[in-house]
Design a protein around this motif. Structure first.
Motif, short mmCIF file in Angstrom:
data_model
loop_
_atom_site.label_atom_id
_atom_site.label_comp_id
_atom_site.label_asym_id
_atom_site.label_seq_id
_atom_site.Cartn_x
_atom_site.Cartn_y
_atom_site.Cartn_z
N ASP A 4 0.94 -1.04 -0.02
CA ASP A 4 -0.03 -0.11 -0.19
C ASP A 4 0.45 1.37 0.24
N CYS A 5 0.65 2.42 -1.04
CA CYS A 5 2.21 3.11 -1.50
C CYS A 5 1.41 4.76 -0.66
N ASP A 6 0.10 3.76 0.40
CA ASP A 6 -0.29 5.57 0.76
C ASP A 6 -1.47 5.16 2.31
N VAL A 7 -0.55 5.22 3.33
CA VAL A 7 -1.62 5.21 4.79
C VAL A 7 -1.14 6.30 5.23
N TYR A 76 -0.86 -7.55 3.83
CA TYR A 76 0.38 -6.25 3.46
C TYR A 76 1.41 -6.97 4.08
N SER A 77 2.40 -7.05 2.37
CA SER A 77 3.96 -7.53 2.79
C SER A 77 4.34 -5.70 3.51
N TYR A 78 4.17 -4.69 2.60
CA TYR A 78 4.78 -2.87 2.81
C TYR A 78 3.43 -2.49 3.14
N ALA A 79 3.32 -1.75 4.08
CA ALA A 79 2.18 -0.39 4.20
C ALA A 79 3.72 1.20 4.00
N LEU A 80 3.87 1.64 3.23
CA LEU A 80 3.67 3.11 3.05
C LEU A 80 2.97 4.70 3.77
N LEU A 81 4.16 4.59 5.00
CA LEU A 81 3.26 5.84 6.19
C LEU A 81 3.42 6.91 5.37
N LYS A 117 7.78 -4.57 10.95
CA LYS A 117 9.00 -4.44 10.07
C LYS A 117 8.01 -4.30 8.61
N ARG A 118 6.81 -4.36 8.45
CA ARG A 118 6.14 -3.98 7.19
C ARG A 118 6.11 -2.28 6.87
N PHE A 119 6.33 -1.83 8.05
CA PHE A 119 6.00 0.03 8.00
C PHE A 119 7.60 0.07 7.20
N LYS A 335 0.94 -6.56 -10.91
CA LYS A 335 1.83 -5.69 -10.82
C LYS A 335 1.56 -5.06 -9.68
N ILE A 336 0.19 -4.79 -10.41
CA ILE A 336 -0.64 -3.20 -9.64
C ILE A 336 -0.21 -3.25 -8.16
N LEU A 337 -0.86 -4.48 -7.56
CA LEU A 337 -1.01 -4.86 -6.51
C LEU A 337 -0.06 -5.01 -5.23
#
Length: 348
Positions: A4-7, A76-81, A117-119, A335-337
């Motif tokens: 997720d590129c926008d959290v 989620y594998s990662y979330a961009l804060l 670690k996903r943050f 790819k998108i997700l």
């Protein structure tokens, strides 16, 4: 797996920034609070009603509740804060603005990144003084969990202007992409013209016209030759939609063929620079009457290689991963997700 590129994480209280601020900003914050922009525009957007943490506090301010409601629920594998300070580019005092950005960054590093670690964090900068912004990129650019430089779309100068070169030089040197996030509606008066027609009367008009701001910045970045000057630099446009991109690419390519003498530094068609250097996030999701119309746009813009998923949690127009078209191929969906962001941000 999803990236997720926008959290939008938040602080529980304004005074939480005080320990990270030098004087005189620390005393000012403790006495008066953080400086605000008041535009007279009623922002009725707000947050999801269910995003308030059980123990109180603003939406997005509890790492454990955010983890439960978002990261764990959707695998989620990662979330961009990406934070909540995008009014900061409207503040006329560049020293104060960058001090607040630096405090945001340090607060996230201490209170959020260790929680999971996903943050992943972003280096928020205030572009009012590009040299101060570049100094912040140098300070934090080697942190392993800070994966992007973030700045607001609110600006009086288009982002292709050489005024911003110190920011771009520092970001390229550190190998970090630049994320442009939509500015907040209460900061619209700091922009020369938040819509091509002038200042919007209300939040609905402004929100509907946000893509126009991104179109102006992207045209400036491409046609002013930023990627010829900085060949390893990359941009991601966040929370500005994406369905406008084919029109802009066609228009730039068509006009460039007849007016290339006005951009002699470009060695390729404008659209080709976008394919190599620019990504867009999915949010806010468009709402066509027929899904196949959206699939046509996906094909026009090569969406499976350019788009990256973003939820905009915890805002009112939050998008779940299931928002992607049902008829989208599994390769494009993956790819998108996940895969596009994993490559773009170099996430293992």
């Amino acid at each position: 797996m999803i990236i997720d590129c926008d959290v939008h994480h938040a602080r529980r209280k304004e005074v939480d920034l005080a320990p990270y601020l030098p004087e005189p900003w620390r005393s000012e914050l403790l006495k008066y609070g953080e400086r605000k922009m008041d535009s007279g525009i009623l922002n009725e957007g707000g947050f999801r009603w269910d995003s308030i943490p059980p123990n109180g506090g603003p939406a997005g301010s509890d790492p454990d509740f955010l983890r439960e409601q978002l990261l764990d629920k959707y695998n989620y594998s990662y979330a961009l804060l990406t934070g909540s300070g995008y009014h900061i580019s409207a503040i006329p005092d560049p020293d104060y603005a960058q001090a607040i950005c630096s405090a945001y960054n340090d607060h996230s590093i201490e209170h959020w990144l260790p929680k999971d670690k996903r943050f992943k964090g972003v280096i928020m900068v205030a572009p009012q003084d590009p040299h101060l912004a570049a100094r912040e990129i140098e300070r934090l650019g080697d942190h392993p969990d800070m994966v992007m430089v973030a700045m607001s779309s609110t600006s009086r100068i288009p982002f292709g202007n050489r005024f911003y070169y110190p920011i771009y030089e520092a970001a390229q040197r550190k190998g970090l992409p630049i994320g442009v996030h939509t500015g907040q509606s209460n900061a619209m008066f700091a922009q020369a013209s938040p819509t091509p027609a002038g200042v919007a009367r209300n939040y609905l008009e402004w929100h509907s016209c946000v893509p126009q701001i991104y179109m102006g910045h992207l045209a400036s970045i491409i046609l002013e030759g930023v990627f010829e000057r900085f060949p390893r630099l990359k941009f991601v446009l966040i929370e500005g939609g994406f369905d406008w991109l084919p029109h802009l690419m066609w228009r730039m390519d068509g006009r460039f063929k007849g007016l290339r003498q006005q951009a002699p530094w470009l060695k390729r068609l404008p659209s080709e620079y976008i394919a190599d250097h620019v990504r867009l996030t999915t949010q806010p999701w468009p709402d066509p009457k027929k899904e196949e119309h959206l699939l046509h746009i996906f094909d026009m813009m090569d969406a499976e290689n350019i788009l990256m998923f973003a939820s905009d949690y915890p805002h009112w127009d939050f998008d779940e991963p299931s928002v992607l078209p049902k008829k989208l191929s599994e390769t494009a969906r993956k790819k998108i997700l996940h895969d596009n962001a994993a490559e773009f941000f170099n996430l293992k």
